[in-house]
Design a protein around this motif. Structure first.
Motif, PDB file in Angstrom:
ATOM      1  N   ASP A   1      -6.585  14.172  10.531  1.00 37.86           N
ATOM      2  CA  ASP A   1      -5.739  15.006   9.683  1.00 37.86           C
ATOM      3  C   ASP A   1      -5.663  16.433  10.216  1.00 37.86           C
ATOM      4  O   ASP A   1      -4.574  17.005  10.335  1.00 37.86           O
ATOM      5  CB  ASP A   1      -6.275  14.991   8.249  1.00 37.86           C
ATOM      6  CG  ASP A   1      -5.408  15.777   7.295  1.00 37.86           C
ATOM      7  OD1 ASP A   1      -4.167  15.557   7.279  1.00 37.86           O
ATOM      8  OD2 ASP A   1      -5.953  16.625   6.562  1.00 37.86           O
TER       9      ASP A   1
ATOM     10  N   VAL B   1       0.841  -1.203   0.000  1.00 34.22           N
ATOM     11  CA  VAL B   1       0.000   0.000   0.000  1.00 34.22           C
ATOM     12  C   VAL B   1       0.875   1.251   0.000  1.00 34.22           C
ATOM     13  O   VAL B   1       0.623   2.207  -0.740  1.00 34.22           O
ATOM     14  CB  VAL B   1      -0.970   0.007   1.198  1.00 34.22           C
ATOM     15  CG1 VAL B   1      -1.674   1.345   1.335  1.00 34.22           C
ATOM     16  CG2 VAL B   1      -1.972  -1.127   1.074  1.00 34.22           C
ATOM     17  N   VAL B   2       1.909   1.248   0.817  1.00 35.57           N
ATOM     18  CA  VAL B   2       2.818   2.395   0.890  1.00 35.57           C
ATOM     19  C   VAL B   2       3.470   2.635  -0.470  1.00 35.57           C
ATOM     20  O   VAL B   2       3.546   3.767  -0.956  1.00 35.57           O
ATOM     21  CB  VAL B   2       3.887   2.184   1.992  1.00 35.57           C
ATOM     22  CG1 VAL B   2       4.996   3.219   1.897  1.00 35.57           C
ATOM     23  CG2 VAL B   2       3.237   2.224   3.370  1.00 35.57           C
ATOM     24  N   THR B   3       3.920   1.573  -1.110  1.00 30.49           N
ATOM     25  CA  THR B   3       4.560   1.682  -2.425  1.00 30.49           C
ATOM     26  C   THR B   3       3.572   2.175  -3.478  1.00 30.49           C
ATOM     27  O   THR B   3       3.889   3.071  -4.264  1.00 30.49           O
ATOM     28  CB  THR B   3       5.146   0.317  -2.846  1.00 30.49           C
ATOM     29  OG1 THR B   3       6.098  -0.088  -1.853  1.00 30.49           O
ATOM     30  CG2 THR B   3       5.835   0.414  -4.195  1.00 30.49           C
ATOM     31  N   GLN B   4       2.372   1.618  -3.506  1.00 32.90           N
ATOM     32  CA  GLN B   4       1.362   1.987  -4.495  1.00 32.90           C
ATOM     33  C   GLN B   4       0.936   3.445  -4.369  1.00 32.90           C
ATOM     34  O   GLN B   4       0.737   4.130  -5.364  1.00 32.90           O
ATOM     35  CB  GLN B   4       0.114   1.106  -4.366  1.00 32.90           C
ATOM     36  CG  GLN B   4       0.289  -0.293  -4.844  1.00 32.90           C
ATOM     37  CD  GLN B   4      -0.947  -1.150  -4.543  1.00 32.90           C
ATOM     38  OE1 GLN B   4      -1.866  -0.724  -3.859  1.00 32.90           O
ATOM     39  NE2 GLN B   4      -0.937  -2.370  -5.052  1.00 32.90           N
ATOM     40  N   THR B   5       0.775   3.907  -3.151  1.00 30.08           N
ATOM     41  CA  THR B   5       0.250   5.252  -2.930  1.00 30.08           C
ATOM     42  C   THR B   5       1.336   6.316  -2.898  1.00 30.08           C
ATOM     43  O   THR B   5       1.041   7.495  -3.018  1.00 30.08           O
ATOM     44  CB  THR B   5      -0.539   5.322  -1.611  1.00 30.08           C
ATOM     45  OG1 THR B   5       0.327   4.957  -0.537  1.00 30.08           O
ATOM     46  CG2 THR B   5      -1.745   4.413  -1.645  1.00 30.08           C
ATOM     47  N   GLY B   6       2.571   5.905  -2.705  1.00 29.02           N
ATOM     48  CA  GLY B   6       3.659   6.878  -2.619  1.00 29.02           C
ATOM     49  C   GLY B   6       3.682   7.651  -1.315  1.00 29.02           C
ATOM     50  O   GLY B   6       4.326   8.692  -1.214  1.00 29.02           O
ATOM     51  N   ILE B   7       2.974   7.143  -0.314  1.00 28.24           N
ATOM     52  CA  ILE B   7       2.949   7.798   0.996  1.00 28.24           C
ATOM     53  C   ILE B   7       4.364   7.819   1.567  1.00 28.24           C
ATOM     54  O   ILE B   7       5.118   6.861   1.439  1.00 28.24           O
ATOM     55  CB  ILE B   7       2.001   7.051   1.958  1.00 28.24           C
ATOM     56  CG1 ILE B   7       0.572   7.097   1.436  1.00 28.24           C
ATOM     57  CG2 ILE B   7       2.068   7.652   3.352  1.00 28.24           C
ATOM     58  CD1 ILE B   7      -0.377   6.210   2.234  1.00 28.24           C
ATOM     59  N   ASN B   8       4.723   8.904   2.203  1.00 23.20           N
ATOM     60  CA  ASN B   8       6.057   9.063   2.772  1.00 23.20           C
ATOM     61  C   ASN B   8       6.118   8.394   4.143  1.00 23.20           C
ATOM     62  O   ASN B   8       6.028   9.050   5.172  1.00 23.20           O
ATOM     63  CB  ASN B   8       6.417  10.545   2.875  1.00 23.20           C
ATOM     64  CG  ASN B   8       7.840  10.745   3.342  1.00 23.20           C
ATOM     65  OD1 ASN B   8       8.659   9.842   3.277  1.00 23.20           O
ATOM     66  ND2 ASN B   8       8.131  11.928   3.828  1.00 23.20           N
TER      67      ASN B   8
END
Length: 140
Positions: A94, A11-18
């Motif tokens: 958020d 998920v982190v890789t797919q979304t590009g979340i830092n």
């Protein structure tokens, strides 16, 4: 680290979340990381009794952002040792995180409050005192 690590990394890789996946860390390493944090987020969506991670953050003088649910909402004193947000409300989380991320003065104030709360309620000495009081009342 744990059984869901690969799916979370995907998920982190797919979304590009830092997000940096640190894996397993020793207790000392965890405490050192907490000391470097601006705040700790405890976004639980289920009832928690007494998360030790909150007390560890308080011991380090780090404020906590926690969901207003169960023990988290009881331990984190909103506006004194951290901030609470509505559980299952990503927009509220958020907004709360943004507020604390950008307000250095508030972070310092809440961090000092977190440390004070730790010293007042959660040190070994304080817990011993409370336990002895309970035992004396039971024996009395």
């Amino acid at each position: 680290d744990g059984p869901l690590r690969q799916s979370i990394e995907a998920v982190v890789t797919q979304t590009g979340i830092n997000i940096e996946m640190l894996g397993w860390k020793s207790r000392k390493e965890i405490i050192d990381l907490i000391k470097q944090a601006r705040f700790l987020v405890v976004p639980s969506t289920c009832y928690e009794g007494f998360p030790m991670s909150i007390v560890e953050a308080f011991a380090c003088g780090v404020p906590v952002i926690g969901s207003r649910l169960g023990g988290i909402g009881e331990i984190v004193q909103h506006g004194q040792s951290g901030l609470l947000f509505q559980s299952n409300d990503p927009a509220d989380l958020d907004a709360t995180a943004d507020r604390l991320w950008f307000d250095h003065g508030l972070r310092r104030q809440l961090g000092n409050g977190a440390r004070s709360q730790y010293l007042e309620f959660y040190t070994a000495e304080k817990n011993y005192e409370i336990l002895m009081g309970i035992l004396q009342n039971a024996a009395g």
